[in-house]
Design a protein around this motif. Sequence first.
Motif, PDB file in Angstrom:
ATOM      1  N   UNK A  31       0.906  -1.074   0.059  1.00  0.00           N
ATOM      2  CA  UNK A  31       0.154   0.201  -0.001  1.00  0.00           C
ATOM      3  C   UNK A  31       0.903   1.300  -0.070  1.00  0.00           C
ATOM      4  N   UNK A  32       1.762   1.131   0.843  1.00  0.00           N
ATOM      5  CA  UNK A  32       2.797   2.384   0.884  1.00  0.00           C
ATOM      6  C   UNK A  32       3.490   2.692  -0.576  1.00  0.00           C
ATOM      7  N   UNK A  33       4.090   1.438  -1.205  1.00  0.00           N
ATOM      8  CA  UNK A  33       4.666   1.526  -2.583  1.00  0.00           C
ATOM      9  C   UNK A  33       3.627   2.220  -3.557  1.00  0.00           C
ATOM     10  N   UNK A  34       2.481   1.797  -3.594  1.00  0.00           N
ATOM     11  CA  UNK A  34       1.443   2.289  -4.438  1.00  0.00           C
ATOM     12  C   UNK A  34       0.926   3.715  -4.002  1.00  0.00           C
ATOM     13  N   UNK A  35       0.972   4.124  -2.701  1.00  0.00           N
ATOM     14  CA  UNK A  35       0.649   5.419  -2.531  1.00  0.00           C
ATOM     15  C   UNK A  35       1.449   6.600  -2.807  1.00  0.00           C
ATOM     16  N   UNK A  36       2.831   5.869  -2.873  1.00  0.00           N
ATOM     17  CA  UNK A  36       3.978   6.949  -3.020  1.00  0.00           C
ATOM     18  C   UNK A  36       4.297   7.626  -2.080  1.00  0.00           C
ATOM     19  N   UNK A  37       5.549   7.782  -1.841  1.00  0.00           N
ATOM     20  CA  UNK A  37       6.259   8.463  -0.383  1.00  0.00           C
ATOM     21  C   UNK A  37       7.119   9.306  -0.767  1.00  0.00           C
ATOM     22  N   UNK A  38       7.443  10.052   0.141  1.00  0.00           N
ATOM     23  CA  UNK A  38       8.690  11.166  -0.084  1.00  0.00           C
ATOM     24  C   UNK A  38       9.760  10.174  -0.177  1.00  0.00           C
ATOM     25  N   UNK A  39      10.739  10.675  -1.085  1.00  0.00           N
ATOM     26  CA  UNK A  39      12.156  10.091  -1.442  1.00  0.00           C
ATOM     27  C   UNK A  39      13.134  11.209  -1.186  1.00  0.00           C
ATOM     28  N   UNK A  40      14.017  11.058  -0.290  1.00  0.00           N
ATOM     29  CA  UNK A  40      15.012  12.124  -0.246  1.00  0.00           C
ATOM     30  C   UNK A  40      15.917  12.037  -1.387  1.00  0.00           C
ATOM     31  N   UNK A  41      16.501  13.161  -1.681  1.00  0.00           N
ATOM     32  CA  UNK A  41      17.440  13.408  -2.926  1.00  0.00           C
ATOM     33  C   UNK A  41      18.666  12.474  -2.387  1.00  0.00           C
ATOM     34  N   UNK A  42      19.090  11.712  -3.511  1.00  0.00           N
ATOM     35  CA  UNK A  42      20.267  10.901  -3.320  1.00  0.00           C
ATOM     36  C   UNK A  42      20.091   9.985  -2.641  1.00  0.00           C
ATOM     37  N   UNK A  43      18.664   9.264  -2.185  1.00  0.00           N
ATOM     38  CA  UNK A  43      18.728   7.886  -1.911  1.00  0.00           C
ATOM     39  C   UNK A  43      18.962   6.882  -2.538  1.00  0.00           C
ATOM     40  N   UNK A  44      20.019   6.108  -2.051  1.00  0.00           N
ATOM     41  CA  UNK A  44      20.453   4.713  -2.654  1.00  0.00           C
ATOM     42  C   UNK A  44      19.360   3.729  -2.584  1.00  0.00           C
ATOM     43  N   UNK A  45      18.821   3.459  -1.319  1.00  0.00           N
ATOM     44  CA  UNK A  45      17.888   2.433  -1.048  1.00  0.00           C
ATOM     45  C   UNK A  45      17.148   2.987   0.436  1.00  0.00           C
ATOM     46  N   UNK A  46      15.857   2.443   0.168  1.00  0.00           N
ATOM     47  CA  UNK A  46      14.841   2.501   1.560  1.00  0.00           C
ATOM     48  C   UNK A  46      14.686   1.139   1.959  1.00  0.00           C
TER      49      UNK A  46
END
Length: 155
Positions: free
Chosen positions: A74-89
Amino acid sequence: MTAEMSLDAAQALIGTETGLSQWHTISQEQVNQFADTTGDHQFIHLDEERAKVETPFGGTIAHGYLTLSLLSMLGAEAGTVRLAGTKITINYGLDKVRFLNPVRIGSRIRARFIMHSITEKNPGQYLIKHQVTVEIENQEKPALIAESLSLAVTG
């Protein structure tokens, strides 16, 4: 859709909704598969007739942990904030999980994400906390609320 943004821009979103998933129907087949995977074969999840007679739910319900496990999707579908330069969450855990309302088989659920906090744990590692509410269509009381934690590794 996931939006990539600076740390300052992401922190400005604290207290606001950052994602809402689509509605998803919970099927008896999903519940049966979850029961087989976890070994939780309690009749309230699997035996419709017995659940109608012996529970206040009017039929079978999803496992609370099944509903909780759907947060990743559900989170992947909803879209989340991704910090610039993120390699992995990565998933970091959960805080304050509460199962408030059983999810009847055939019900539709969705998840609403509100940015709670962003904390630098180590240089280039940010703990992102969302308040998540899993709603049940046409019901006032949600299925669950939780604080979902993810770790963004940048740099």
